[in-house]
Design a protein around this motif. Structure first.
Motif, PDB file in Angstrom:
ATOM      1  N   ASP A   1      -1.021  40.238  23.348  1.00  0.00           N
ATOM      2  CA  ASP A   1      -0.447  38.979  22.999  1.00  0.00           C
ATOM      3  C   ASP A   1      -1.483  37.932  23.113  1.00  0.00           C
ATOM      4  O   ASP A   1      -2.181  37.554  24.162  1.00  0.00           O
ATOM      5  N   PRO A   2      -2.157  37.380  21.693  1.00  0.00           N
ATOM      6  CA  PRO A   2      -3.364  36.638  21.919  1.00  0.00           C
ATOM      7  C   PRO A   2      -3.175  35.463  22.446  1.00  0.00           C
ATOM      8  O   PRO A   2      -3.840  34.838  23.264  1.00  0.00           O
ATOM      9  N   ALA A   3      -1.858  34.770  22.358  1.00  0.00           N
ATOM     10  CA  ALA A   3      -1.549  33.507  22.924  1.00  0.00           C
ATOM     11  C   ALA A   3      -1.806  33.492  24.303  1.00  0.00           C
ATOM     12  O   ALA A   3      -1.969  32.669  25.199  1.00  0.00           O
ATOM     13  N   ALA A   4      -1.037  34.539  25.095  1.00  0.00           N
ATOM     14  CA  ALA A   4      -1.290  34.850  26.522  1.00  0.00           C
ATOM     15  C   ALA A   4      -2.916  35.006  27.033  1.00  0.00           C
ATOM     16  O   ALA A   4      -3.102  34.456  27.982  1.00  0.00           O
TER      17      ALA A   4
ATOM     18  N   PRO B   1     -11.698  27.552  22.853  1.00  0.00           N
ATOM     19  CA  PRO B   1     -10.801  28.106  22.219  1.00  0.00           C
ATOM     20  C   PRO B   1     -10.786  29.622  22.056  1.00  0.00           C
ATOM     21  O   PRO B   1     -12.121  30.029  22.114  1.00  0.00           O
ATOM     22  N   LEU B   2     -10.097  30.534  21.991  1.00  0.00           N
ATOM     23  CA  LEU B   2     -10.168  32.006  21.589  1.00  0.00           C
ATOM     24  C   LEU B   2      -9.968  32.042  20.107  1.00  0.00           C
ATOM     25  O   LEU B   2      -9.329  31.658  19.513  1.00  0.00           O
ATOM     26  N   THR B   3     -11.421  32.745  19.709  1.00  0.00           N
ATOM     27  CA  THR B   3     -11.315  32.975  18.261  1.00  0.00           C
ATOM     28  C   THR B   3     -10.822  34.402  17.969  1.00  0.00           C
ATOM     29  O   THR B   3     -11.411  35.045  18.587  1.00  0.00           O
ATOM     30  N   VAL B   4     -10.138  34.666  17.099  1.00  0.00           N
ATOM     31  CA  VAL B   4      -9.444  35.867  16.724  1.00  0.00           C
ATOM     32  C   VAL B   4      -9.986  36.267  15.385  1.00  0.00           C
ATOM     33  O   VAL B   4     -10.130  35.424  14.580  1.00  0.00           O
ATOM     34  N   VAL B   5     -10.711  37.286  15.298  1.00  0.00           N
ATOM     35  CA  VAL B   5     -11.249  37.858  14.190  1.00  0.00           C
ATOM     36  C   VAL B   5     -11.028  38.986  13.707  1.00  0.00           C
ATOM     37  O   VAL B   5     -10.725  40.044  14.474  1.00  0.00           O
ATOM     38  N   ASP B   6     -10.268  39.053  12.585  1.00  0.00           N
ATOM     39  CA  ASP B   6      -9.712  40.126  11.828  1.00  0.00           C
ATOM     40  C   ASP B   6     -10.634  41.023  11.069  1.00  0.00           C
ATOM     41  O   ASP B   6     -11.338  40.758  10.108  1.00  0.00           O
TER      42      ASP B   6
ATOM     43  N   GLY C   1      -0.519  24.805  25.628  1.00  0.00           N
ATOM     44  CA  GLY C   1      -1.536  24.171  24.758  1.00  0.00           C
ATOM     45  C   GLY C   1      -2.793  25.432  24.205  1.00  0.00           C
ATOM     46  O   GLY C   1      -3.817  24.819  23.971  1.00  0.00           O
ATOM     47  N   ALA C   2      -2.455  26.463  24.562  1.00  0.00           N
ATOM     48  CA  ALA C   2      -3.432  27.660  24.461  1.00  0.00           C
ATOM     49  C   ALA C   2      -3.871  27.657  22.815  1.00  0.00           C
ATOM     50  O   ALA C   2      -2.926  27.351  21.902  1.00  0.00           O
ATOM     51  N   SER C   3      -5.047  27.662  22.637  1.00  0.00           N
ATOM     52  CA  SER C   3      -5.719  27.510  21.333  1.00  0.00           C
ATOM     53  C   SER C   3      -6.174  28.829  20.900  1.00  0.00           C
ATOM     54  O   SER C   3      -7.055  29.431  21.617  1.00  0.00           O
ATOM     55  N   VAL C   4      -5.846  29.215  19.538  1.00  0.00           N
ATOM     56  CA  VAL C   4      -6.146  30.345  19.234  1.00  0.00           C
ATOM     57  C   VAL C   4      -6.635  29.987  17.708  1.00  0.00           C
ATOM     58  O   VAL C   4      -5.922  29.460  16.919  1.00  0.00           O
ATOM     59  N   ARG C   5      -7.978  30.508  17.438  1.00  0.00           N
ATOM     60  CA  ARG C   5      -8.420  30.161  16.174  1.00  0.00           C
ATOM     61  C   ARG C   5      -8.681  31.547  15.358  1.00  0.00           C
ATOM     62  O   ARG C   5      -9.355  32.460  16.151  1.00  0.00           O
ATOM     63  N   ARG C   6      -8.200  31.375  14.176  1.00  0.00           N
ATOM     64  CA  ARG C   6      -8.398  32.718  13.491  1.00  0.00           C
ATOM     65  C   ARG C   6      -9.605  32.662  12.334  1.00  0.00           C
ATOM     66  O   ARG C   6      -9.606  31.598  11.756  1.00  0.00           O
ATOM     67  N   VAL C   7     -10.524  33.601  12.525  1.00  0.00           N
ATOM     68  CA  VAL C   7     -11.525  33.708  11.252  1.00  0.00           C
ATOM     69  C   VAL C   7     -11.584  35.219  10.702  1.00  0.00           C
ATOM     70  O   VAL C   7     -11.212  35.927  11.476  1.00  0.00           O
ATOM     71  N   SER C   8     -12.209  35.107   9.605  1.00  0.00           N
ATOM     72  CA  SER C   8     -12.401  36.493   8.904  1.00  0.00           C
ATOM     73  C   SER C   8     -13.564  37.032   9.748  1.00  0.00           C
ATOM     74  O   SER C   8     -14.487  36.349  10.193  1.00  0.00           O
TER      75      SER C   8
ATOM     76  N   THR D   1     -15.608  32.944  23.855  1.00  0.00           N
ATOM     77  CA  THR D   1     -14.831  34.153  23.654  1.00  0.00           C
ATOM     78  C   THR D   1     -14.615  34.647  22.218  1.00  0.00           C
ATOM     79  O   THR D   1     -14.230  33.724  21.513  1.00  0.00           O
ATOM     80  N   ARG D   2     -14.480  35.671  21.912  1.00  0.00           N
ATOM     81  CA  ARG D   2     -14.055  36.155  20.477  1.00  0.00           C
ATOM     82  C   ARG D   2     -13.415  37.489  20.792  1.00  0.00           C
ATOM     83  O   ARG D   2     -13.594  38.426  21.532  1.00  0.00           O
ATOM     84  N   LEU D   3     -12.148  37.592  20.014  1.00  0.00           N
ATOM     85  CA  LEU D   3     -11.413  38.666  20.118  1.00  0.00           C
ATOM     86  C   LEU D   3     -11.362  39.445  18.752  1.00  0.00           C
ATOM     87  O   LEU D   3     -10.846  38.681  17.836  1.00  0.00           O
ATOM     88  N   ILE D   4     -11.870  40.553  18.619  1.00  0.00           N
ATOM     89  CA  ILE D   4     -11.960  41.220  17.316  1.00  0.00           C
ATOM     90  C   ILE D   4     -10.871  42.169  17.105  1.00  0.00           C
ATOM     91  O   ILE D   4     -10.888  43.161  17.912  1.00  0.00           O
ATOM     92  N   ARG D   5     -10.111  42.042  16.179  1.00  0.00           N
ATOM     93  CA  ARG D   5      -8.992  42.890  15.896  1.00  0.00           C
ATOM     94  C   ARG D   5      -9.519  44.148  15.081  1.00  0.00           C
ATOM     95  O   ARG D   5      -9.921  44.071  14.054  1.00  0.00           O
ATOM     96  N   VAL D   6      -9.492  45.145  15.728  1.00  0.00           N
ATOM     97  CA  VAL D   6      -9.772  46.425  15.144  1.00  0.00           C
ATOM     98  C   VAL D   6      -8.694  47.319  14.450  1.00  0.00           C
ATOM     99  O   VAL D   6      -8.852  47.745  13.352  1.00  0.00           O
ATOM    100  N   ALA D   7      -7.633  47.234  15.105  1.00  0.00           N
ATOM    101  CA  ALA D   7      -6.476  48.025  14.602  1.00  0.00           C
ATOM    102  C   ALA D   7      -5.160  47.330  15.326  1.00  0.00           C
ATOM    103  O   ALA D   7      -5.228  46.426  16.174  1.00  0.00           O
ATOM    104  N   PRO D   8      -3.980  47.664  14.716  1.00  0.00           N
ATOM    105  CA  PRO D   8      -2.887  46.918  15.434  1.00  0.00           C
ATOM    106  C   PRO D   8      -2.705  46.920  16.806  1.00  0.00           C
ATOM    107  O   PRO D   8      -2.177  46.233  17.684  1.00  0.00           O
ATOM    108  N   ALA D   9      -3.374  48.401  17.126  1.00  0.00           N
ATOM    109  CA  ALA D   9      -3.339  48.490  18.869  1.00  0.00           C
ATOM    110  C   ALA D   9      -4.464  48.477  19.411  1.00  0.00           C
ATOM    111  O   ALA D   9      -4.537  49.128  20.612  1.00  0.00           O
TER     112      ALA D   9
END
Length: 439
Positions: free
Chosen positions: A29-32, A68-73, A126-133, A202-210
């Motif tokens: 859960d990225p927002a959590a 903010p948490l940056t989420v990378v796809d 107000g959890a901040s999640v930023r998505r970038v490629s 912090t950076r969250l890198i999405r590798v696969a759905p799970a």
């Protein structure tokens, strides 16, 4: 740390980055996670501190901000936007071992199979999640465009009193692909401008759905190796609470790092006062290190570069049970610790390959001599110089005796600590005249 950060060029400010790389598996859960990171920042003031200068003098300014948490796809989505994802009412708990310094850990965040949320409304916290490629993050890391959140210091802010405080890690995310490894390296190698930026990101890198990789990078001015373990443990607890729809139910720390810094400054006193504790400690180390070689001469197989590359390697050494048993028995007979055995052995090795008869060896000490400091994020670690005398060609047993006799005792002035019961009587900085911080 502040001086070195200002001395370095903007593109070369990663020498004192400390990183932890966590592999997350399950239904994340990225927002959590973003809310949990905010909880950790709220708990530990060094993570919310910038260090602007006042006419060339560094000041500590505690802010209410957190990155903010940056989420990378990693699949290469071209969308880039700031968003917050509404957390689930129920979710998995983050379970994992605390990382002590750079690590690549596996953290099980559940796997309940619950449907991921699709809402994009900001959550209540107000959890901040930023998505970038993935591509944009790599490009930004090179250009400096994708910087950490900047906190502009206000002219009317009061300056806080405090003290400013390991090289870039070499974590490789095995099994996640070279593209993810490149993303991790780019993030770890990006520096901080401590005068304007918070000292962690912090950076969250999405590798696969799970599957995802969480990269936590902090500057050494705010953390040490033990701090990264504290941070990982607190993050796991906060994520477990936030993924269940609640705030973490933890007690606030008994003190903050600034309280410790103020106490230490008060205790050590003025270096120009010959009767102060700090003057005595400096005199001790001047005497202990008098005449020590400034450089250990070793037969290197290549020339030292003009500019440090910060590249390093790790050579693991395995000792079998039989050898370990004999070492332990020797240590017992000579009245030394296994650490002293290792110090003597390293000194003999360095001496035989050209280091001479006076061999200083550096080692790190945690600097957390009080129970109240054990759960704090902050720069407590210190470097201790162990000087080994191999003059006169001693036997190894005789060298062990020398090492034992010259080993710093618990009372040696490495860092001043405080008895556990006395912390409560020390006035917090908001009650100390002349010390203020913005919150």
């Amino acid at each position: 740390m502040w001086f070195l950060n200002r001395l370095e060029e903007p593109g070369d400010r990663a020498a004192y980055n400390v990183a932890s790389v966590l592999r997350l598996t399950g239904d994340l859960d990225p927002a959590a996670l973003a809310a949990a990171l905010g909880d950790v920042a709220a708990r530990h003031e060094p993570l919310r501190t910038i260090f602007p200068d006042d006419d060339g003098t560094p000041v500590q300014r505690v802010t209410p901000h957190h990155p903010p948490l940056t989420v990378v796809d990693a699949a290469g989505s071209e969308n880039e936007r700031s968003m917050a994802v509404e957390p689930r009412a129920k979710g998995a708990s983050a379970q994992g071992e605390a990382a002590d310094g750079p690590a690549s850990d596996v953290v099980d965040v559940g796997g309940s199979g619950a449907e991921r949320p699709t809402a994009v409304e900001p959550d209540a916290d107000g959890a901040s999640v930023r998505r970038v490629s993935a591509g944009s993050l790599v490009d930004a890391a090179g250009s400096g465009a994708e910087r950490s959140p900047v906190v502009e210091p206000r002219g009317d802010d009061a300056s806080g009193q405090g003290v400013a405080a390991e090289g870039p890690p070499s974590d490789v995310v095995d099994g996640a692909g070279s593209a993810v490894g490149d993303l991790v390296a780019a993030e770890v190698e990006r520096g901080f401008d401590l005068s304007r930026e918070l000292p962690w990101r912090t950076r969250l890198i999405r590798v696969a759905p799970a599957e995802a990789v969480l990269v936590i990078v902090a500057h050494h001015i705010a953390v040490d190796g033990v701090s990264m373990g504290v941070l990982a443990r607190d993050l796991a607890a906060a994520y477990e609470a936030r993924s269940g729809g609640a705030a973490p139910a933890w007690e606030p720390p008994p003190v903050q790092y600034a309280d410790y810094a103020l106490w230490q400054r008060e205790t050590l006193g003025d270096p120009d006062d010959p009767d102060s504790l700090i003057a005595g400690q400096l005199a001790f180390w001047r005497d202990a290190l008098a005449g020590a070689p400034e450089e250990t001469a070793l037969p290197a197989d290549r020339a030292r570069p003009a500019v440090p590359s910060f590249r390093a390697g790790v050579v693991p050494i395995e000792v079998g049970a039989d050898v370990h048993g004999r070492l332990a028995e020797t240590a017992r007979r000579r009245g030394v610790t296994m650490f002293m055995m290792a110090q003597a052995a390293v000194a003999v090795l360095l001496s035989k390959v050209g280091a001479g008869r006076d061999v200083p060896i550096g080692t790190a000490v945690a600097g957390r001599g009080d129970a109240a400091l054990e759960d704090l994020v902050g720069f407590f670690v210190n470097t201790l110089v162990l000087r080994t005398d191999l003059g006169g060609d001693p036997t190894f047993a005789g060298l062990l005796d020398r090492v034992r006799e010259t080993q710093p005792s618990p009372r040696s002035p490495t860092r001043t600590s405080r008895s556990s019961g006395s912390w409560t009587s020390w006035p917090r900085r908001d009650r100390c005249p002349g010390t203020r911080s913005s919150r």
